[in-house]
Design an enzyme around this catalytic site. Sequence first.
Site, PDB file in Angstrom:
ATOM      1  N   ASN A   6      24.906  63.649  15.419  1.00 48.32           N
ATOM      2  CA  ASN A   6      23.915  64.703  16.037  1.00 48.32           C
ATOM      3  C   ASN A   6      24.456  66.241  16.159  1.00 48.32           C
ATOM      4  OD1 ASN A   6      22.872  66.357  18.153  1.00 48.32           O
ATOM      5  ND2 ASN A   6      22.163  64.632  19.279  1.00 48.32           N
ATOM      6  N   HIS A   9      24.688  70.982  18.362  1.00 50.33           N
ATOM      7  CA  HIS A   9      25.480  72.087  18.612  1.00 50.33           C
ATOM      8  C   HIS A   9      26.115  73.060  17.521  1.00 50.33           C
ATOM      9  CE1 HIS A   9      25.014  70.855  22.742  1.00 50.33           C
ATOM     10  NE2 HIS A   9      25.441  69.738  22.516  1.00 50.33           N
ATOM     11  N   HIS A  42      17.971  66.648  18.599  1.00 52.92           N
ATOM     12  CA  HIS A  42      17.020  66.705  19.677  1.00 52.92           C
ATOM     13  C   HIS A  42      16.069  68.041  19.641  1.00 52.92           C
ATOM     14  CE1 HIS A  42      16.793  66.057  24.147  1.00 52.92           C
ATOM     15  NE2 HIS A  42      15.623  66.376  23.747  1.00 52.92           N
ATOM     16  N   ARG A  44      14.244  70.183  22.136  1.00 55.08           N
ATOM     17  CA  ARG A  44      14.123  70.268  23.273  1.00 55.08           C
ATOM     18  C   ARG A  44      12.927  71.023  23.377  1.00 55.08           C
ATOM     19  NH1 ARG A  44      18.544  68.290  26.791  1.00 55.08           N
ATOM     20  NH2 ARG A  44      17.292  69.315  28.489  1.00 55.08           N
ATOM     21  N   HIS A  49      18.438  74.725  21.423  1.00 56.33           N
ATOM     22  CA  HIS A  49      19.574  74.852  20.008  1.00 56.33           C
ATOM     23  C   HIS A  49      18.631  74.595  19.045  1.00 56.33           C
ATOM     24  CE1 HIS A  49      19.325  70.575  21.681  1.00 56.33           C
ATOM     25  NE2 HIS A  49      20.250  70.536  22.598  1.00 56.33           N
ATOM     26  N   GLU A  69      15.130  62.973  18.438  1.00 54.32           N
ATOM     27  CA  GLU A  69      15.001  62.812  19.843  1.00 54.32           C
ATOM     28  C   GLU A  69      13.951  63.639  20.474  1.00 54.32           C
ATOM     29  OE1 GLU A  69      19.650  61.397  20.521  1.00 54.32           O
ATOM     30  OE2 GLU A  69      19.000  63.494  21.093  1.00 54.32           O
ATOM     31  N   HIS A 190      26.029  58.994  23.912  1.00 57.50           N
ATOM     32  CA  HIS A 190      25.806  59.788  24.736  1.00 57.50           C
ATOM     33  C   HIS A 190      27.440  59.947  25.326  1.00 57.50           C
ATOM     34  CE1 HIS A 190      24.031  63.176  27.064  1.00 57.50           C
ATOM     35  NE2 HIS A 190      24.872  62.742  27.991  1.00 57.50           N
TER      36      HIS A 190
END
Length: 242
Positions: A6, A9, A42, A44, A49, A69, A190
């Site tokens: 992932n 970040h 992801h 969002r 991010h 995601e 996670h």
Amino acid sequence: MLLGVNIDHIATVRNARGTTYPSPVEAALVAETHGADLITMHLREDRRHIKDADVFAVKNAIRTRLNLEMALTEEMLENALKVMPEDVCIVPEKRQEITTEGGLDVLAQQEKIAEFAKILTDAGIRVSLFIDADDRQIQAARDVGAPVVELHTGAYADAQSHAEQIRQFERIQNGAHFAGDLGLVVNAGHGLTIHNVTPVAQILAIRELNIGHSLIAQALFLGLPEAVRQMKEAMFRARLLP
């Protein structure tokens, strides 16, 4: 066992200064080169991010597959159908949360999830649901037509005692076996780190782990290539243990 890296970040660091670097595309390519089997992002609703352009750019650049995601919203469904990732993982989302706090409540949203799952499946996108390792939620995931579940490992990763960690591990293990018996593909993720990944990676019913924050944190000290390599090696060694 497959490793999904992932890269959210990487974008967090970039956005902290409003620059064009570090590049999520470059991170995805480096991760692929050093052992990632897929790239997870992801998008969002608040775009804190990953941005829309990042998803398209990474999808067009990588050689493996993209796991997108997303929340259960019409906007995100439209985005997924434009990007056409190989996989979509539907996750719960709250604007005020720092990170995803729990699994999707499939039981409470079966009709809507079933509708989204059918649309995505008909478009050729494999659907996964990010859920807690709860038999009722796992059964509901199967009932709505999702072929894949991703079991939320956060409670295991955040356990404050050894006894609690064992309890949460057993919950994941039992959930993975139950899902597998139902014919579902089982992923997990996670909060997993190089220090706690081994027991989860030993669960043979789990096909894929998606790991992000701890990998990017390790990359600050080791570099992304070595962080990915070490995680992949830890997963591989776990599968060799009795």
